[in-house]
Design a protein around this motif. Structure first.
Motif, PDB file in Angstrom:
ATOM      1  N   GLU A   8      39.428  15.370  36.985  1.00 21.58           N
ATOM      2  CA  GLU A   8      40.387  15.146  38.080  1.00 21.58           C
ATOM      3  C   GLU A   8      40.353  16.362  38.991  1.00 21.58           C
ATOM      4  O   GLU A   8      40.473  17.496  38.510  1.00 21.58           O
ATOM      5  N   ASN A  10      42.401  16.922  41.599  1.00 17.10           N
ATOM      6  CA  ASN A  10      43.706  17.304  42.141  1.00 17.10           C
ATOM      7  C   ASN A  10      44.455  18.143  41.108  1.00 17.10           C
ATOM      8  O   ASN A  10      44.740  17.682  40.005  1.00 17.10           O
ATOM      9  N   ASN A  13      47.847  16.723  39.734  1.00 25.20           N
ATOM     10  CA  ASN A  13      47.634  15.630  38.783  1.00 25.20           C
ATOM     11  C   ASN A  13      47.098  16.156  37.460  1.00 25.20           C
ATOM     12  O   ASN A  13      47.529  15.726  36.387  1.00 25.20           O
ATOM     13  N   ASP A  52      39.108  10.411  37.168  1.00 21.63           N
ATOM     14  CA  ASP A  52      39.498  10.183  38.563  1.00 21.63           C
ATOM     15  C   ASP A  52      38.284   9.584  39.282  1.00 21.63           C
ATOM     16  O   ASP A  52      37.148  10.009  39.069  1.00 21.63           O
ATOM     17  N   LEU A  81      41.008   6.452  36.876  1.00 20.03           N
ATOM     18  CA  LEU A  81      42.263   6.765  37.559  1.00 20.03           C
ATOM     19  C   LEU A  81      41.986   6.668  39.054  1.00 20.03           C
ATOM     20  O   LEU A  81      41.098   7.337  39.567  1.00 20.03           O
ATOM     21  N   THR A  82      42.719   5.817  39.755  1.00 19.33           N
ATOM     22  CA  THR A  82      42.353   5.574  41.132  1.00 19.33           C
ATOM     23  C   THR A  82      43.539   5.342  42.051  1.00 19.33           C
ATOM     24  O   THR A  82      44.551   4.770  41.641  1.00 19.33           O
ATOM     25  N   ALA A  83      43.390   5.803  43.275  1.00 19.52           N
ATOM     26  CA  ALA A  83      44.388   5.530  44.301  1.00 19.52           C
ATOM     27  C   ALA A  83      44.118   4.182  44.951  1.00 19.52           C
ATOM     28  O   ALA A  83      44.932   3.678  45.700  1.00 19.52           O
ATOM     29  N   LYS A 104      47.120   5.087  40.828  1.00 16.95           N
ATOM     30  CA  LYS A 104      48.070   6.116  41.226  1.00 16.95           C
ATOM     31  C   LYS A 104      49.099   5.466  42.154  1.00 16.95           C
ATOM     32  O   LYS A 104      48.772   4.512  42.841  1.00 16.95           O
ATOM     33  N   PRO A 105      50.311   5.988  42.255  1.00 14.28           N
ATOM     34  CA  PRO A 105      50.793   7.144  41.483  1.00 14.28           C
ATOM     35  C   PRO A 105      50.989   6.762  40.025  1.00 14.28           C
ATOM     36  O   PRO A 105      51.443   5.667  39.739  1.00 14.28           O
ATOM     37  N   TYR A 106      50.654   7.688  39.113  1.00 14.54           N
ATOM     38  CA  TYR A 106      50.728   7.375  37.702  1.00 14.54           C
ATOM     39  C   TYR A 106      52.165   7.242  37.249  1.00 14.54           C
ATOM     40  O   TYR A 106      53.032   7.990  37.653  1.00 14.54           O
ATOM     41  N   TYR A 108      53.664   8.068  33.974  1.00 15.15           N
ATOM     42  CA  TYR A 108      53.144   8.824  32.844  1.00 15.15           C
ATOM     43  C   TYR A 108      53.469   8.194  31.490  1.00 15.15           C
ATOM     44  O   TYR A 108      52.746   8.397  30.526  1.00 15.15           O
ATOM     45  N   LEU A 111      50.759   5.638  31.275  1.00 12.96           N
ATOM     46  CA  LEU A 111      49.473   6.284  31.021  1.00 12.96           C
ATOM     47  C   LEU A 111      49.361   6.685  29.550  1.00 12.96           C
ATOM     48  O   LEU A 111      48.341   6.435  28.903  1.00 12.96           O
TER      49      LEU A 111
END
Ligand code: MN
Length: 131
Positions: A8, A10, A13, A52, A81-83, A104-106, A108, A111
């Protein structure tokens, strides 16, 4: 407890995901770039990879395809993991070899539940991934 590789770029994140997994007893390895992640997957043999999709340089789908095409890493579950969880994306992720995906947004809690569900699956040799 499992060893989980998070790829990832970011930093926020990465910090949040690492904290959530760490609090729940998992060992977290992190990489910001696909190539670094692939190298870690080969050297550390993680139980699960959180990937990601939007990465600088090589993206997460290409990295997943490489991991799934290599004998040493093909068995490791990959969660994308994707926007961009739009119509048609799931098919793209599956075609690249991703086992699951999360948009995203996750959330949690979701997840973590997904991670625990995948880790609880029997692996090819019949053992649970975290056993
Ligand atoms: Mn990214």
């Amino acid at each position: 407890m499992a060893k989980i590789l998070v790829i990832e770029d970011n930093a926020v994140n990465m910090t949040l995901i690492s904290a959530v997994l760490g609090i729940n007893g998992h060992v977290v390895l992190g990489a910001r770039l696909a190539l670094d992640g692939i190298a870690l997957a080969c050297s550390e043999a993680p139980d699960l990879i959180l990937m990601d999709i939007e990465l600088p340089g090589m993206d997460g789908l290409e990295a997943t395809a490489i991991l799934k095409g290599a004998g040493a890493t093909a068995h490791i579950p990959v969660v994308a993991l994707t926007a961009f969880a739009m119509k048609g994306d799931e098919a793209r992720f599956r075609a690249a070899g991703c086992d699951e995906y999360m948009a995203k947004p996750y959330d949690y809690v979701e997840l973590l539940a997904l991670v625990e569900m995948i880790l609880g699956r029997p692996s090819a040799d019949g053992r649970a991934a975290d056993g």
